[in-house]
Design a protein around this motif. Structure first.
Motif, PDB file in Angstrom:
ATOM      1  N   PRO A  46       0.797  -1.225   0.000  1.00  0.00           N
ATOM      2  CA  PRO A  46       0.000   0.000   0.000  1.00  0.00           C
ATOM      3  C   PRO A  46       0.829   1.274   0.000  1.00  0.00           C
ATOM      4  CG  PRO A  46      -0.043  -1.059   2.158  1.00  0.00           C
ATOM      5  CD  PRO A  46       0.586  -2.026   1.222  1.00  0.00           C
ATOM      6  N   GLU A  47       2.115   1.160   0.385  1.00  0.00           N
ATOM      7  CA  GLU A  47       2.948   2.366   0.419  1.00  0.00           C
ATOM      8  C   GLU A  47       3.536   2.693  -0.939  1.00  0.00           C
ATOM      9  OE1 GLU A  47       5.529  -1.170   0.879  1.00  0.00           O
ATOM     10  OE2 GLU A  47       3.624  -0.489   1.735  1.00  0.00           O
ATOM     11  N   THR A  48       3.245   1.862  -1.939  1.00  0.00           N
ATOM     12  CA  THR A  48       3.787   2.083  -3.277  1.00  0.00           C
ATOM     13  C   THR A  48       3.324   3.423  -3.829  1.00  0.00           C
ATOM     14  OG1 THR A  48       3.765  -0.277  -3.681  1.00  0.00           O
ATOM     15  CG2 THR A  48       3.949   1.139  -5.595  1.00  0.00           C
ATOM     16  N   GLY A  49       4.254   4.136  -4.436  1.00  0.00           N
ATOM     17  CA  GLY A  49       3.948   5.477  -4.931  1.00  0.00           C
ATOM     18  C   GLY A  49       3.380   5.479  -6.328  1.00  0.00           C
ATOM     19  N   GLU A  50       3.475   6.644  -6.942  1.00  0.00           N
ATOM     20  CA  GLU A  50       2.838   6.838  -8.246  1.00  0.00           C
ATOM     21  C   GLU A  50       3.368   5.886  -9.300  1.00  0.00           C
ATOM     22  OE1 GLU A  50       3.318  10.418 -11.227  1.00  0.00           O
ATOM     23  OE2 GLU A  50       1.800  10.922  -9.744  1.00  0.00           O
ATOM     24  N   HIS A  51       4.641   5.554  -9.227  1.00  0.00           N
ATOM     25  CA  HIS A  51       5.221   4.626 -10.186  1.00  0.00           C
ATOM     26  C   HIS A  51       5.554   3.304  -9.521  1.00  0.00           C
ATOM     27  CE1 HIS A  51       5.963   6.780 -14.061  1.00  0.00           C
ATOM     28  NE2 HIS A  51       5.643   7.794 -13.293  1.00  0.00           N
ATOM     29  N   LEU A  52       4.727   2.898  -8.566  1.00  0.00           N
ATOM     30  CA  LEU A  52       4.900   1.600  -7.910  1.00  0.00           C
ATOM     31  C   LEU A  52       6.320   1.439  -7.386  1.00  0.00           C
ATOM     32  CD1 LEU A  52       2.917  -0.769 -10.290  1.00  0.00           C
ATOM     33  CD2 LEU A  52       2.108   0.475  -8.296  1.00  0.00           C
ATOM     34  N   GLY A  53       6.777   2.474  -6.654  1.00  0.00           N
ATOM     35  CA  GLY A  53       8.088   2.388  -6.034  1.00  0.00           C
ATOM     36  C   GLY A  53       9.216   2.883  -6.914  1.00  0.00           C
ATOM     37  N   ARG A  54       8.926   3.402  -8.138  1.00  0.00           N
ATOM     38  CA  ARG A  54       9.966   3.891  -9.025  1.00  0.00           C
ATOM     39  C   ARG A  54       9.655   5.325  -9.412  1.00  0.00           C
ATOM     40  NH1 ARG A  54       9.000  -0.596 -12.766  1.00  0.00           N
ATOM     41  NH2 ARG A  54       8.817   1.006 -14.365  1.00  0.00           N
ATOM     42  N   THR A  55      10.707   6.043  -9.775  1.00  0.00           N
ATOM     43  CA  THR A  55      10.529   7.370 -10.339  1.00  0.00           C
ATOM     44  C   THR A  55      10.468   7.243 -11.851  1.00  0.00           C
ATOM     45  OG1 THR A  55      12.905   7.779 -10.520  1.00  0.00           O
ATOM     46  CG2 THR A  55      11.844   8.343  -8.417  1.00  0.00           C
ATOM     47  N   SER A  56       9.972   8.291 -12.509  1.00  0.00           N
ATOM     48  CA  SER A  56       9.857   8.231 -13.965  1.00  0.00           C
ATOM     49  C   SER A  56      11.218   8.110 -14.631  1.00  0.00           C
ATOM     50  CB  SER A  56       9.137   9.489 -14.478  1.00  0.00           C
ATOM     51  OG  SER A  56       9.844  10.657 -14.084  1.00  0.00           O
ATOM     52  N   GLY A  57      12.261   8.589 -13.950  1.00  0.00           N
ATOM     53  CA  GLY A  57      13.599   8.477 -14.525  1.00  0.00           C
ATOM     54  C   GLY A  57      14.113   7.057 -14.590  1.00  0.00           C
ATOM     55  N   ASP A  58      13.490   6.177 -13.830  1.00  0.00           N
ATOM     56  CA  ASP A  58      13.919   4.770 -13.835  1.00  0.00           C
ATOM     57  C   ASP A  58      13.291   3.964 -14.965  1.00  0.00           C
ATOM     58  OD1 ASP A  58      15.412   5.145 -11.517  1.00  0.00           O
ATOM     59  OD2 ASP A  58      13.672   4.752 -10.237  1.00  0.00           O
ATOM     60  N   ASP A  59      12.291   4.521 -15.640  1.00  0.00           N
ATOM     61  CA  ASP A  59      11.518   3.723 -16.591  1.00  0.00           C
ATOM     62  C   ASP A  59      12.366   3.162 -17.730  1.00  0.00           C
ATOM     63  OD1 ASP A  59       9.303   4.083 -15.086  1.00  0.00           O
ATOM     64  OD2 ASP A  59       8.394   5.622 -16.352  1.00  0.00           O
ATOM     65  N   TRP A  60      13.251   3.999 -18.296  1.00  0.00           N
ATOM     66  CA  TRP A  60      14.073   3.512 -19.396  1.00  0.00           C
ATOM     67  C   TRP A  60      15.052   2.442 -18.924  1.00  0.00           C
ATOM     68  CZ3 TRP A  60      13.326   3.844 -24.364  1.00  0.00           C
ATOM     69  CH2 TRP A  60      12.519   4.871 -24.865  1.00  0.00           C
ATOM     70  N   GLN A  61      15.582   2.649 -17.725  1.00  0.00           N
ATOM     71  CA  GLN A  61      16.480   1.637 -17.178  1.00  0.00           C
ATOM     72  C   GLN A  61      15.741   0.327 -16.957  1.00  0.00           C
ATOM     73  OE1 GLN A  61      18.418   2.831 -13.561  1.00  0.00           O
ATOM     74  NE2 GLN A  61      19.330   0.815 -13.202  1.00  0.00           N
ATOM     75  N   MET A  62      14.527   0.413 -16.447  1.00  0.00           N
ATOM     76  CA  MET A  62      13.742  -0.788 -16.204  1.00  0.00           C
ATOM     77  C   MET A  62      13.311  -1.445 -17.513  1.00  0.00           C
ATOM     78  SD  MET A  62      13.959  -1.162 -13.064  1.00  0.00           S
ATOM     79  CE  MET A  62      12.945  -2.634 -13.004  1.00  0.00           C
ATOM     80  N   PHE A  63      13.101  -0.637 -18.551  1.00  0.00           N
ATOM     81  CA  PHE A  63      12.763  -1.183 -19.857  1.00  0.00           C
ATOM     82  C   PHE A  63      13.865  -2.131 -20.335  1.00  0.00           C
ATOM     83  CE2 PHE A  63      12.932  -0.400 -24.610  1.00  0.00           C
ATOM     84  CZ  PHE A  63      11.910  -1.283 -24.913  1.00  0.00           C
ATOM     85  N   GLY A  64      15.111  -1.687 -20.235  1.00  0.00           N
ATOM     86  CA  GLY A  64      16.228  -2.545 -20.602  1.00  0.00           C
ATOM     87  C   GLY A  64      16.336  -3.769 -19.706  1.00  0.00           C
ATOM     88  N   PHE A  65      16.075  -3.562 -18.406  1.00  0.00           N
ATOM     89  CA  PHE A  65      16.145  -4.695 -17.477  1.00  0.00           C
ATOM     90  C   PHE A  65      15.086  -5.736 -17.811  1.00  0.00           C
ATOM     91  CE2 PHE A  65      14.301  -6.672 -13.687  1.00  0.00           C
ATOM     92  CZ  PHE A  65      15.395  -7.399 -13.240  1.00  0.00           C
ATOM     93  N   TYR A  66      13.866  -5.278 -18.087  1.00  0.00           N
ATOM     94  CA  TYR A  66      12.790  -6.217 -18.397  1.00  0.00           C
ATOM     95  C   TYR A  66      13.096  -7.006 -19.663  1.00  0.00           C
ATOM     96  CZ  TYR A  66       9.893  -3.845 -14.904  1.00  0.00           C
ATOM     97  OH  TYR A  66       9.399  -3.322 -13.739  1.00  0.00           O
ATOM     98  N   ILE A  67      13.686  -6.340 -20.656  1.00  0.00           N
ATOM     99  CA  ILE A  67      14.035  -7.050 -21.884  1.00  0.00           C
ATOM    100  C   ILE A  67      15.035  -8.162 -21.589  1.00  0.00           C
ATOM    101  CG2 ILE A  67      15.210  -6.864 -24.103  1.00  0.00           C
ATOM    102  CD1 ILE A  67      13.997  -4.125 -24.448  1.00  0.00           C
ATOM    103  N   MET A  68      16.107  -7.810 -20.885  1.00  0.00           N
ATOM    104  CA  MET A  68      17.140  -8.797 -20.589  1.00  0.00           C
ATOM    105  C   MET A  68      16.594  -9.934 -19.727  1.00  0.00           C
ATOM    106  SD  MET A  68      19.791  -7.813 -22.217  1.00  0.00           S
ATOM    107  CE  MET A  68      21.012  -8.893 -21.471  1.00  0.00           C
ATOM    108  N   HIS A  69      15.814  -9.580 -18.720  1.00  0.00           N
ATOM    109  CA  HIS A  69      15.294 -10.582 -17.788  1.00  0.00           C
ATOM    110  C   HIS A  69      14.306 -11.526 -18.474  1.00  0.00           C
ATOM    111  CE1 HIS A  69      12.495 -11.986 -14.564  1.00  0.00           C
ATOM    112  NE2 HIS A  69      13.634 -12.217 -13.952  1.00  0.00           N
ATOM    113  N   ASN A  70      13.329 -10.952 -19.163  1.00  0.00           N
ATOM    114  CA  ASN A  70      12.284 -11.776 -19.779  1.00  0.00           C
ATOM    115  C   ASN A  70      12.798 -12.581 -20.966  1.00  0.00           C
ATOM    116  OD1 ASN A  70      10.523 -10.726 -17.888  1.00  0.00           O
ATOM    117  ND2 ASN A  70       9.724  -9.150 -19.253  1.00  0.00           N
TER     118      ASN A  70
END
Length: 350
Positions: free
Chosen positions: A168-192
């Motif tokens: 329930p404490e998760t913020g607007e980006h579910l615990g991430r800032t908008s600046g993390d989105d591109w980094q997470m995009f690359g992470f999701y590609i590699m992981h999945n």
């Protein structure tokens, strides 16, 4: 009633010869009608055998694809199957211009080859889907009844991480800032992509490896979902996963089915050598690999830029997620159905 290979060849050889003649005429740039062959200066001999036109060649091609399917199913001699494979591959290349690369080849792959190849694996898909879904449901229900059951699948550290992601404490980006989105995009590609290709490559272990990998991912999904539901975080979790899971979970099942196909070829090569059977299975599943890889890219983009956006109402995500699931099933089940026989059998012949 089944017929012998000799009877089969005698009955259908006129069709094969006519298709060969039409393909030869196309390769030489000649159309339907009479062919004139020069014997010497001022003299010609006319061949009155008509050359089949484009529509007739397409019809003959479909018939040969059916003959190839029958020959494979009945385990006819290798030389007979090889002749049909060569003929259908040649016709397929001429009709669909398989030697062309670029946007035309990519269009054909997306619109015809990939969904047809997926449908050709329907039995493998059914087995893998059951191996994925059933453990997820069983573990999910068991965890919902007793939350401690999740610890048999995931460790305490992972439980705390999931709490941080979906609590329930998760913020607007579910615990991430908008600046993390591109980094997470690359992470999701590699992981999945890593998970899916492991499921695919593990199929070389007689198919068992793919089933184990897919089953484990089902167990993990069930444990996480069951745990978060018991803790009252179901809305955060399901609204997050509902959209991108249409592509991500489908890609995992597709990769497992393609791996199971490889394992099947190794385990039961039929009259081919194991190397030949594996090579054929790899050709037949190559459009499936393209399909699940493309789905993983789409899933990574959605997960990074859409699913993580907490400012979007859960109801909107549910609606978009329903559309994505419908789109995926419609694409794999309906797209290009009229081309299935031709594309799949020619794909196996290439």
């Amino acid at each position: 009633m089944s017929i012998t290979p000799r009877q089969f060849e005698s009955r259908y050889e006129p069709v094969w010869v006519e298709l060969e003649r039409g393909l030869t005429a196309l390769d030489q740039g000649k159309g339907a009608g009479k062919k004139a062959r020069k014997l010497k200066a001022g003299q010609f001999q006319t061949d009155t055998t008509p050359v089949p036109g484009a529509a007739r060649i397409a019809q003959l091609y479909r018939q040969c694809c059916e003959h190839l399917a029958l020959a494979r199913e009945r385990a006819y001699p290798v030389h007979l199957v090889a002749r049909l494979e060569t003929l259908t591959a040649r016709a397929h290349q001429r009709i669909y211009r398989r030697h062309d690369f670029g946007l035309s080849a990519l269009r054909d792959m997306i619109l015809y080859d990939a969904p047809a190849a997926v449908r050709a694996l329907r039995w493998h898909l059914l087995i893998v889907a059951l191996v994925f879904v059933l453990p997820a449901l069983v573990v999910g229900v068991a965890t919902w009844i007793d939350p401690h059951f999740a610890l048999t699948v995931i460790d305490a550290k992972s439980v705390r991480e999931f709490d941080g992601m979906y609590g329930p404490e998760t913020g607007e980006h579910l615990g991430r800032t908008s600046g993390d989105d591109w980094q997470m995009f690359g992470f999701y590609i590699m992981h999945n992509v890593g998970i899916s290709f492991q499921c695919f490559a593990a199929g070389l272990m007689l198919g068992v490896g793919s089933l184990v990998m897919v089953g484990y991912n089902g167990l993990l999904l069930g444990a996480v979902a069951g745990l978060l539901v018991t803790r009252g975080d179901s809305e955060h979790f399901f609204s997050f996963v509902v959209t991108h899971s249409a592509f991500e979970l489908t890609a995992i099942v597709l990769s497992g089915a393609a791996g199971l196909k490889l394992g099947h070829a190794v385990l039961a090569p039929g009259r081919l050598t194991r190397t030949q059977a594996l090579t054929r299975a790899a050709r037949e599943t190559s459009p499936v690999v393209f399909c699940f890889f493309a789905m993983l890219i789409i899933a990574a983009a959605l997960e990074a830029f859409w699913s993580s956006a907490g400012w979007i109402a859960p109801q909107v995500k549910y609606g978009v997620g329903a559309c994505c699931w419908t789109l995926v099933f419609a694409y794999l089940g309906l797209q290009g159905r009229g081309h299935d026989a031709a594309l799949v059998h020619a794909g196996g012949a290439r």
